[in-house]
Design a protein around this motif. Structure first.
Motif, PDB file in Angstrom:
ATOM      1  N   GLU A  15      -4.975  -3.617   5.879  1.00 54.25           N
ATOM      2  CA  GLU A  15      -6.407  -3.727   5.575  1.00 54.25           C
ATOM      3  C   GLU A  15      -6.753  -5.127   5.097  1.00 54.25           C
ATOM      4  OE1 GLU A  15      -7.447   0.850   4.139  1.00 54.25           O
ATOM      5  OE2 GLU A  15      -6.844  -0.657   2.671  1.00 54.25           O
ATOM      6  N   LYS A  16      -5.898  -5.693   4.260  1.00 48.78           N
ATOM      7  CA  LYS A  16      -6.172  -7.026   3.736  1.00 48.78           C
ATOM      8  C   LYS A  16      -6.028  -8.090   4.831  1.00 48.78           C
ATOM      9  CE  LYS A  16      -5.370  -6.281  -1.164  1.00 48.78           C
ATOM     10  NZ  LYS A  16      -6.715  -6.768  -1.534  1.00 48.78           N
ATOM     11  N   ALA A  17      -5.051  -7.911   5.716  1.00 45.98           N
ATOM     12  CA  ALA A  17      -4.904  -8.852   6.826  1.00 45.98           C
ATOM     13  C   ALA A  17      -6.137  -8.801   7.727  1.00 45.98           C
ATOM     14  CB  ALA A  17      -3.644  -8.511   7.627  1.00 45.98           C
ATOM     15  N   SER A  71       3.775   0.239  12.814  1.00 46.53           N
ATOM     16  CA  SER A  71       2.820   0.240  13.929  1.00 46.53           C
ATOM     17  C   SER A  71       2.022   1.542  13.978  1.00 46.53           C
ATOM     18  CB  SER A  71       3.550   0.007  15.262  1.00 46.53           C
ATOM     19  OG  SER A  71       4.427   1.077  15.562  1.00 46.53           O
ATOM     20  N   LEU A  72       2.655   2.673  13.605  1.00 47.04           N
ATOM     21  CA  LEU A  72       1.938   3.947  13.562  1.00 47.04           C
ATOM     22  C   LEU A  72       0.885   3.945  12.454  1.00 47.04           C
ATOM     23  CD1 LEU A  72       4.832   6.487  14.186  1.00 47.04           C
ATOM     24  CD2 LEU A  72       2.795   6.192  15.622  1.00 47.04           C
ATOM     25  N   VAL A  73       1.235   3.357  11.315  1.00 41.81           N
ATOM     26  CA  VAL A  73       0.259   3.225  10.237  1.00 41.81           C
ATOM     27  C   VAL A  73      -0.924   2.382  10.708  1.00 41.81           C
ATOM     28  CG1 VAL A  73      -0.138   2.196   7.956  1.00 41.81           C
ATOM     29  CG2 VAL A  73       1.920   3.548   8.370  1.00 41.81           C
ATOM     30  N   ASN A  74      -0.627   1.331  11.455  1.00 42.10           N
ATOM     31  CA  ASN A  74      -1.665   0.450  11.977  1.00 42.10           C
ATOM     32  C   ASN A  74      -2.601   1.213  12.914  1.00 42.10           C
ATOM     33  OD1 ASN A  74      -2.904  -2.032  11.981  1.00 42.10           O
ATOM     34  ND2 ASN A  74      -1.532  -2.946  13.485  1.00 42.10           N
ATOM     35  N   TYR A  75      -2.018   2.039  13.785  1.00 41.27           N
ATOM     36  CA  TYR A  75      -2.851   2.809  14.716  1.00 41.27           C
ATOM     37  C   TYR A  75      -3.685   3.835  13.953  1.00 41.27           C
ATOM     38  CZ  TYR A  75      -4.400   5.287  18.844  1.00 41.27           C
ATOM     39  OH  TYR A  75      -5.198   5.849  19.807  1.00 41.27           O
ATOM     40  N   ASN A 104      -6.044   8.108   7.173  1.00 38.92           N
ATOM     41  CA  ASN A 104      -5.212   7.589   6.098  1.00 38.92           C
ATOM     42  C   ASN A 104      -3.826   8.194   6.243  1.00 38.92           C
ATOM     43  OD1 ASN A 104      -3.860   7.635   3.392  1.00 38.92           O
ATOM     44  ND2 ASN A 104      -5.697   6.507   2.810  1.00 38.92           N
ATOM     45  N   PRO A 105      -2.800   7.406   6.533  1.00 42.33           N
ATOM     46  CA  PRO A 105      -1.476   7.964   6.816  1.00 42.33           C
ATOM     47  C   PRO A 105      -0.862   8.680   5.622  1.00 42.33           C
ATOM     48  CG  PRO A 105      -1.358   5.577   6.630  1.00 42.33           C
ATOM     49  CD  PRO A 105      -2.808   5.931   6.648  1.00 42.33           C
ATOM     50  N   GLU A 106      -1.114   8.191   4.408  1.00 40.91           N
ATOM     51  CA  GLU A 106      -0.590   8.853   3.219  1.00 40.91           C
ATOM     52  C   GLU A 106      -1.179  10.253   3.079  1.00 40.91           C
ATOM     53  OE1 GLU A 106       1.319   9.620  -0.455  1.00 40.91           O
ATOM     54  OE2 GLU A 106       1.710   8.081   1.064  1.00 40.91           O
ATOM     55  N   THR A 107      -2.495  10.355   3.267  1.00 40.92           N
ATOM     56  CA  THR A 107      -3.163  11.656   3.185  1.00 40.92           C
ATOM     57  C   THR A 107      -2.677  12.576   4.297  1.00 40.92           C
ATOM     58  OG1 THR A 107      -5.138  10.634   2.221  1.00 40.92           O
ATOM     59  CG2 THR A 107      -5.406  12.824   3.207  1.00 40.92           C
ATOM     60  N   ALA A 108      -2.558  12.033   5.502  1.00 40.46           N
ATOM     61  CA  ALA A 108      -2.116  12.851   6.634  1.00 40.46           C
ATOM     62  C   ALA A 108      -0.723  13.406   6.405  1.00 40.46           C
ATOM     63  CB  ALA A 108      -2.144  12.011   7.917  1.00 40.46           C
ATOM     64  N   GLY A 159       3.338  -4.612  -5.838  1.00 35.99           N
ATOM     65  CA  GLY A 159       4.685  -4.468  -5.299  1.00 35.99           C
ATOM     66  C   GLY A 159       5.263  -3.084  -5.493  1.00 35.99           C
ATOM     67  N   SER A 160       4.742  -2.340  -6.487  1.00 41.11           N
ATOM     68  CA  SER A 160       5.296  -1.024  -6.786  1.00 41.11           C
ATOM     69  C   SER A 160       4.650   0.111  -6.004  1.00 41.11           C
ATOM     70  CB  SER A 160       5.156  -0.736  -8.291  1.00 41.11           C
ATOM     71  OG  SER A 160       3.794  -0.791  -8.679  1.00 41.11           O
ATOM     72  N   LEU A 161       3.719  -0.213  -5.115  1.00 43.30           N
ATOM     73  CA  LEU A 161       3.095   0.844  -4.314  1.00 43.30           C
ATOM     74  C   LEU A 161       4.129   1.542  -3.430  1.00 43.30           C
ATOM     75  CD1 LEU A 161      -0.267  -0.603  -2.905  1.00 43.30           C
ATOM     76  CD2 LEU A 161      -0.003   1.237  -4.566  1.00 43.30           C
ATOM     77  N   PRO A 162       3.960   2.852  -3.189  1.00 46.01           N
ATOM     78  CA  PRO A 162       4.815   3.524  -2.201  1.00 46.01           C
ATOM     79  C   PRO A 162       4.682   2.819  -0.854  1.00 46.01           C
ATOM     80  CG  PRO A 162       3.570   5.133  -3.462  1.00 46.01           C
ATOM     81  CD  PRO A 162       3.017   3.777  -3.832  1.00 46.01           C
ATOM     82  N   ALA A 163       5.767   2.778  -0.098  1.00 42.03           N
ATOM     83  CA  ALA A 163       5.818   1.969   1.123  1.00 42.03           C
ATOM     84  C   ALA A 163       4.709   2.311   2.118  1.00 42.03           C
ATOM     85  CB  ALA A 163       7.184   2.123   1.788  1.00 42.03           C
ATOM     86  N   LEU A 164       4.394   3.608   2.278  1.00 44.40           N
ATOM     87  CA  LEU A 164       3.383   4.006   3.251  1.00 44.40           C
ATOM     88  C   LEU A 164       2.003   3.500   2.839  1.00 44.40           C
ATOM     89  CD1 LEU A 164       3.455   5.616   5.912  1.00 44.40           C
ATOM     90  CD2 LEU A 164       2.710   7.627   4.616  1.00 44.40           C
ATOM     91  N   VAL A 165       1.680   3.642   1.559  1.00 41.28           N
ATOM     92  CA  VAL A 165       0.400   3.154   1.043  1.00 41.28           C
ATOM     93  C   VAL A 165       0.359   1.632   1.125  1.00 41.28           C
ATOM     94  CG1 VAL A 165      -1.119   3.064  -0.968  1.00 41.28           C
ATOM     95  CG2 VAL A 165       0.223   5.126  -0.512  1.00 41.28           C
TER      96      VAL A 165
END
Length: 274
Positions: free
Chosen positions: A161-163, A214-218, A225-229, A148-154
């Motif tokens: 990924e889990k879904a 949705s952008l993270v999904n794409y 990796n959106p966090e890295t980007a 639960g404490s992960l940053p929102a983007l991660v």
């Protein structure tokens, strides 16, 4: 197999780990600062060290990665040492051997395609098996393992990924992009940049969150990796902005003294090299 029967480099690795454990024992007994530490006091320091490792990885700085890995390893040993100091028989008491054997047991049980008779020939099959095994181990939800404490983007990336591991995902990236465009239109409807009318902030925030998700999904679909980007863009912006500041100082000015057009000249210069 005895230590002397192991390959020389493995012996060196084990001896180095034993050295760290010994030093930790000595520090915990003799150093006032180390004696005072608890898991709670170490927590924020561990988070800081993890981010420092992340920065080193993004910079591809191998000497710094080596250093930060050592710092994190020290923290892991420290936590295990603190837990080992609980009274014998105390619930939850463990030491480093328990930690290492626990993760080894987990890796073996979650890789039945290596240590058992399950077939998994692709990365996706491995991930799907992993999530199914976690459910059998007691997780009530596939998403239960997302901290639960992960940053929102991660967190958004891990949720998706889990879904996917449970079979809940789009088939084609074009479908995902259509969802991005749909969310963009919905956000635009709540926050029209061409209008000066007041917006419903709560609804606009919700639509913006949907757009980001949705952008993270794409990004996941095209292996970004959106966090890295985003962090690479942050670093790039910082370097270009600092170039802008340096050029302003070299000309005897501050940014507050300059027009946006003047700043754009230096910004475009920075874009050529950074």
């Amino acid at each position: 197999m005895t230590l002397s029967e192991l390959p020389p480099r493995r012996q060196e690795q084990l001896m180095a780990f034993d050295r760290l454990l010994t030093i930790m024992d000595e520090l915990r007994e003799q150093c006032p600062w180390d004696r005072k530490q608890t898991m709670d006091t170490l927590r924020h320091l561990t988070i800081e060290e993890t981010y420092e490792l992340s920065d080193a990885i993004l910079e591809k700085d191998l000497p710094e990665i080596r250093k930060e890995l050592g710092d994190i390893q020290l923290h892991l040993v420290f936590y295990a040492k603190i837990a080992s100091e609980l009274e014998a028989g105390s619930p939850g008491r463990f030491d480093m051997a328990d930690v290492l054997n626990g993760v080894c047991d987990k890796l073996i049980s979650r890789h039945p395609h290596i240590y058992g008779d399950v077939v998994a020939e692709t990365e996706e099959q491995v991930k799907a098996n992993w999530e199914q095994l976690k459910l059998k181990e007691g997780n009530k939800s596939v998403l239960g393992g997302v901290p639960g404490s992960l940053p929102a983007l991660v967190k958004a990336m891990r949720i998706q990924e889990k879904a996917r591991g449970a079979g809940f995902d789009w088939d084609e990236k074009q479908q995902v992009w259509e969802k991005v465009e749909e969310e963009m239109q919905e956000f635009k409807a709540e926050f029209n940049a061409e209008s000066n009318e007041a917006i419903n902030h709560e609804r606009a925030e919700g639509e913006f969150g949907d757009l980001l998700f949705s952008l993270v999904n794409y990004a996941r679909f095209i292996d970004i990796n959106p966090e890295t980007a985003l962090e690479r863009t942050n670093k790039k912006f910082i370097k270009r902005f600092q170039y802008l500041e340096e050029q302003a100082r070299a000309n005897g000015k501050t940014l507050n003294d300059m027009t946006l057009a003047e700043m754009d000249v230096y910004w475009n210069e920075a874009k050529k090299d950074i």
